[in-house]
Motif scaffolding. Structure first.
Motif, mmCIF file in Angstrom:
data_model
loop_
_atom_site.group_PDB
_atom_site.id
_atom_site.type_symbol
_atom_site.label_atom_id
_atom_site.label_comp_id
_atom_site.label_asym_id
_atom_site.label_seq_id
_atom_site.Cartn_x
_atom_site.Cartn_y
_atom_site.Cartn_z
ATOM 1 N N ASP A 1 0.831 -1.212 0.000
ATOM 2 C CA ASP A 1 0.000 0.000 0.000
ATOM 3 C C ASP A 1 0.862 1.258 0.000
ATOM 4 N N MET A 2 1.950 1.208 0.732
ATOM 5 C CA MET A 2 2.762 2.405 0.931
ATOM 6 C C MET A 2 3.966 2.480 -0.008
ATOM 7 N N GLU A 3 4.139 1.426 -0.830
ATOM 8 C CA GLU A 3 5.370 1.284 -1.601
ATOM 9 C C GLU A 3 5.740 2.539 -2.387
ATOM 10 N N GLU A 4 4.736 3.073 -3.113
ATOM 11 C CA GLU A 4 4.987 4.258 -3.937
ATOM 12 C C GLU A 4 5.551 5.402 -3.100
ATOM 13 N N LEU A 5 4.849 5.672 -1.989
ATOM 14 C CA LEU A 5 5.250 6.791 -1.135
ATOM 15 C C LEU A 5 6.649 6.575 -0.570
ATOM 16 N N ILE A 6 6.913 5.319 -0.170
ATOM 17 C CA ILE A 6 8.230 5.020 0.415
ATOM 18 C C ILE A 6 9.312 5.255 -0.636
ATOM 19 N N ARG A 7 9.062 4.769 -1.865
ATOM 20 C CA ARG A 7 10.043 4.913 -2.940
ATOM 21 C C ARG A 7 10.321 6.381 -3.243
ATOM 22 N N LEU A 8 9.233 7.160 -3.228
ATOM 23 C CA LEU A 8 9.381 8.588 -3.562
ATOM 24 C C LEU A 8 9.988 9.377 -2.413
ATOM 25 N N GLY A 9 10.134 8.712 -1.273
ATOM 26 C CA GLY A 9 10.671 9.403 -0.099
ATOM 27 C C GLY A 9 9.626 10.269 0.578
ATOM 28 N N ALA A 10 8.332 10.051 0.206
ATOM 29 C CA ALA A 10 7.273 10.883 0.784
ATOM 30 C C ALA A 10 6.798 10.364 2.131
ATOM 31 N N TYR A 11 7.241 9.174 2.467
ATOM 32 C CA TYR A 11 6.835 8.644 3.775
ATOM 33 C C TYR A 11 7.929 8.964 4.798
ATOM 34 N N ARG A 12 7.499 9.543 5.905
ATOM 35 C CA ARG A 12 8.473 9.860 6.949
ATOM 36 C C ARG A 12 8.426 8.811 8.044
ATOM 37 N N ALA A 13 9.555 8.215 8.346
ATOM 38 C CA ALA A 13 9.600 7.193 9.390
ATOM 39 C C ALA A 13 9.015 7.746 10.675
ATOM 40 N N GLY A 14 8.261 6.911 11.370
ATOM 41 C CA GLY A 14 7.665 7.334 12.641
ATOM 42 C C GLY A 14 6.208 7.729 12.488
ATOM 43 N N ALA A 15 5.739 7.934 11.239
ATOM 44 C CA ALA A 15 4.357 8.368 11.041
ATOM 45 C C ALA A 15 3.379 7.260 11.411
ATOM 46 N N SER A 16 3.757 6.012 11.158
ATOM 47 C CA SER A 16 2.874 4.889 11.507
ATOM 48 C C SER A 16 3.743 3.709 11.948
#
Ligand SMILES: Nc1ncnc2c1ncn2[C@@H]1O[C@H](COP(=O)(O)OP(=O)(O)OP(=O)(O)O)[C@@H](O)[C@H]1O
Ligand SMILES: [Mg+2]
Length: 451
Positions: A395-410
């Motif tokens: 589910d989050m793969e795209e965001l993680i790849r783009l660097g849009a996911y910040r560690a600690g958010a979930s």
């Protein structure tokens, strides 16, 4: 009667007897009246011919007898298709009616380790093949539904992503859906070598000629071949041979099943079987429907696939059929029909193969319809948790790849991200590596925790 008269009568009688001996036995035959593409039209004693029956057309000169199968009738003519080249056949050539189905084989345990063609003849250059006592028709009916056993215990396939996430039971039938070059052949060879089944029967239908040797020597190897029977019809062979290779594969599997063996039957690919049946149907004048496939394609598919499964006795045929899905079109008509008949599907994806993870199975898109029953209850929570982690990451793969996911958010996503490299390593498996069901579960439990 004088003595002289008696002598004359005796001479006449012996003359008649000698004459009778010279008479050839009665043969029923028709004559070729037309050839259209791959189709031979035969006129003559059509009442003596039957659908699926055999005709031997005698070609002119050195062509010899060309075996054909009757695929239909039109008006007062029989329509037949050849098992070989029609070169040398002219109008008026005789077509002998044989009182037998166009295909039957007599497999025996001596077939193990051998490669045969769609007529059950050896093609590996290892000499003649010992036939068994029993005749197996190529187009057998599936065992009666009410007398069939239920699927048995889990079958160890030796490939851990299948053993753990998509456990297959003895007598289960699954489809492998994949585009070209995604790793189907290598996966099938791993299954043939590492499965806990007694015998593997592999049908290579419509393969490129070059690939057959590669498959036998590089992928399957001597050890894999020793416990297998391989049936081959390459893409250049007539449609009838390509279609019948799939039937022969099932007939050989049925033979070993009747001996009480646990058989793993694999056909690569069902799509090419469907294409061969389409060619035959179109030649016989059937109307094309979806993507040019004719109605008989969709009636032959269940007839073929239903032959795999549990039998009425001890033996079982577990089966894996590959389906080509070009351009990732998982809804093309053959894929759709096959998915509806089988007890599960394994989806292989190009994007996974491209990042170098083999076998390129997308666990989330694949289903084994005997799960969760087939899974060891002690490990069910492990498998559920691993699936959940994979789904969260996907589910989050795209965001993680783009660097849009910040560690600690979930915390959930963080955990999935942290465990992903180990899960990927678990799902990947080298060609030369085998993992049993028990080892697979234990490894997965160690990665995701708990058991
Ligand atoms: N388990 C594996 N480990 C390493 N490489 C693999 C593995 N499986 C597949 N490959 C690589 O993928 C390539 C293609 O695999 P394979 O021939 O099995 O594909 P395919 O789907 O059968 O192709 P086609 O549609 O052309 O028949 C292989 O040549 C090999 O390099
Ligand atoms: Mg292949």
């Amino acid at each position: 009667m004088t003595q002289d008269q008696g002598g004359t009568a005796a001479r006449t009688l012996s003359g008649i007897r000698a004459g009778l001996e010279r008479v050839e036995p009665l043969e029923t035959y028709g004559r070729v009246v037309a050839i259209r593409g791959l189709l031979v039209e035969v006129a003559g004693p059509v009442a003596a011919m039957r659908l699926g029956g055999r005709l031997d057309v005698e070609g002119a000169g050195s062509a010899g007898l060309i075996p054909c199968e009757i695929i239909g009738f039109q008006g007062d003519r029989a329509l037949a298709m050849p098992f070989g080249s029609l070169e040398g056949v002219r109008r008026g050539c005789p077509a002998f009616v044989r009182d037998e189905a166009a295909g039957a084989i007599r497999p025996s345990p001596a077939w193990l380790g051998r490669v045969v063609d769609a007529l059950g003849r050896p093609v590996d250059g290892l000499g003649p093949l010992a036939n068994g006592p029993e005749i197996y028709p190529l187009r057998a009916d599936p065992p009666p539904a009410h007398a069939r056993r239920r699927v048995g215990k889990p079958l160890d396939l030796g490939v851990r992503c299948l053993n753990t996430f998509l456990t297959m039971c003895a007598g289960q039938r699954m489809g492998i859906f994949a585009g070209s070059g995604v790793g189907k052949s290598v996966l099938l060879s791993m299954l043939a070598r590492y499965t806990a089944a007694d015998v593997a029967v592999i049908g290579l239908v419509g393969e490129r000629g070059r690939e057959v040797q590669e498959f036998l020597q590089d992928d399957l190897g001597a050890a894999g071949l020793a416990r297998s029977v391989v049936v081959v019809a390459t893409s250049d062979e007539p449609a009838l041979m390509r279609r019948n290779a799939a039937y022969v594969t099932l007939s050989v599997a049925e033979h070993f099943r009747d001996q009480g063996a646990k058989v793993l039957c694999m056909i690569d690919s069902i799509t090419r079987f469907a294409m061969a049946q389409r060619d035959i149907g179109l030649a016989a004048g059937e109307p094309p429907t979806a993507k040019g496939y004719t109605p008989t394609v969709f009636s032959e598919l269940p007839r073929l696939l239903e032959r795999a499964g549990p039998g009425v006795g001890e033996g079982t045929i577990s089966a894996l059929f590959t389906v080509l899905v070009e351009g990732d079109d998982h809804n093309e008509p053959v894929a759709d029909a096959v998915r509806g008949i089988l007890d599960g599907h394994i989806v292989m994806e190009r994007s996974i193969a491209e990042r170098g993870r083999y076998p390129a199975v997308n666990v989330l898109r694949s289903v084994s319809r005997t799960m969760p029953r087939s899974c060891d209850p002690a490990f069910l929570p492990v498998v559920r948790r691993a699936r959940k982690l994979l789904a969260t990451y996907a589910d989050m793969e795209e965001l993680i790849r783009l660097g849009a996911y910040r560690a600690g958010a979930s915390p959930e996503v963080d955990e999935a991200v942290a465990l992903m490299p180990r899960l990927e390593a678990f799902l990947g498996q080298g060609k030369e590596e085998a993992t049993s069901i028990g080892d697979g579960y234990a490894r997965l439990a160690e990665i995701v925790g708990g058991s």
